[in-house]
Design an enzyme around this catalytic site. Sequence first.
Site, PDB file in Angstrom:
ATOM      1  N   ARG A 175       0.809  -1.236   0.000  1.00 42.79           N
ATOM      2  CA  ARG A 175       0.000   0.000   0.000  1.00 42.79           C
ATOM      3  C   ARG A 175       0.837   1.280   0.000  1.00 42.79           C
ATOM      4  NH1 ARG A 175      -2.168  -3.392  -1.541  1.00 42.79           N
ATOM      5  NH2 ARG A 175      -3.795  -4.657  -0.616  1.00 42.79           N
ATOM      6  N   SER A 225     -10.589  -0.636   4.262  1.00 42.95           N
ATOM      7  CA  SER A 225      -9.916  -1.091   5.490  1.00 42.95           C
ATOM      8  C   SER A 225      -9.210   0.084   6.142  1.00 42.95           C
ATOM      9  CB  SER A 225      -8.856  -2.146   5.159  1.00 42.95           C
ATOM     10  OG  SER A 225      -9.471  -3.305   4.728  1.00 42.95           O
ATOM     11  N   GLU A 295      -4.195   2.449   7.569  1.00 40.74           N
ATOM     12  CA  GLU A 295      -3.902   2.357   6.136  1.00 40.74           C
ATOM     13  C   GLU A 295      -4.403   3.615   5.415  1.00 40.74           C
ATOM     14  OE1 GLU A 295      -4.649  -1.417   4.156  1.00 40.74           O
ATOM     15  OE2 GLU A 295      -5.618  -0.348   2.517  1.00 40.74           O
TER      16      GLU A 295
END
Length: 301
Positions: A175, A225, A295
């Site tokens: 990510r 998320s 995240e």
Amino acid sequence: MIIKEINQELINIVSKENVRQYEPMKKHTTFNIGGMADIYVLADTKEQIQDILKIVKKYDVPLTIVGNGSNLLVKDKGIRGIVLKPNLKGITVDRDKITASAGELLIKVAKIAAEKELSGLEFACGIPGTIGGAIKMNAGAYGSEMKDIVLKTTYIDMEGNINTIYNKEHEFDYRRSVFCKQKAIIIETELELKFGQKLEIEKKIEENKRNRIEKQPISMPSAGSIFKRGEGFITAKLIDECGLKGFTIGGAQVSEKHAGFIVNTGNATADDVINLISLIKNKVKKKFQVDIETEIQIIGE
Ligand SMILES: Cc1cc2nc3c(=O)[nH]c(=O)nc-3n(C[C@H](O)[C@H](O)[C@H](O)COP(=O)(O)OP(=O)(O)OC[C@H]3O[C@@H](n4cnc5c(N)ncnc54)[C@H](O)[C@@H]3O)c2cc1C
């Protein structure tokens, strides 16, 4: 005063409809949360982006880049300076390669790939971001990520120069990419896919979609998320085992369907979400002695 002046200069570059003063960012995030941006501007061409960068330099104002706002939590006091959405559009297919502009939705590119019997983007069919956001965040799911299919990306640096980098130079990691440490405006990317069977590709896409509908609260506003995947543990499972599913602060709730998601039940503020994130982190740390990391990107004031 200065905002008014900048506003006028931007209108001269991109037209009136594409510049908004004091624009609520809740209109531009999938969380439906966020205070006002001083100025929100949509740019349709790379030349417009280059001209906007000149304005940023001239007035020495902060610049924030946004895509579809699907990985963002914008704080309640909003964003100072200019918020730029690179809205470049265009998708071309040449044999097994697809070139997509930064403002195109990943889901649309995945759909076109499937139509052209190209495999490799099935993982992306439920990720609600733009190509620009997907490159920066190295978006991924079901064991695949952008890293696996990107050939090259063209971007504009803060000096207004156009550059191209190839796969390895993206420094893709979980990510993240080189664009997390080097501010730039992604304008286009070229993906290399594999010829496949249309039915097989469609089957995989349907499977992934079903999986999301079953497991994720996709009908409620969220930013996906909230936390990163854990090293050696499943973050959502730990949150669930803390008994936090359904736990609510203000309008922010730990999803009852998936403990890794925080959903906006209607009138959540960014503060509600930030307080809930902090509570979750503390509970998980206390019970399992592990630190979980966010995240999503938290921006603004
Ligand atoms: C329901 C739901 C499910 C999700 N599932 C997944 C998933 O399975 N996997 C996954 O990886 N993510 C998932 N996400 C998160 C999100 O969709 C991805 O991170 C996506 O790639 C973000 O793209 P965006 O265009 O919305 O970027 P934004 O959220 O607008 O921005 C994210 C970052 O990218 C930067 N950025 C955006 N466009 C550009 C550009 N053109 N140039 C330079 N920088 C840019 C922004 O500055 C910001 O730092 C999910 C989100 C939701 C709401």
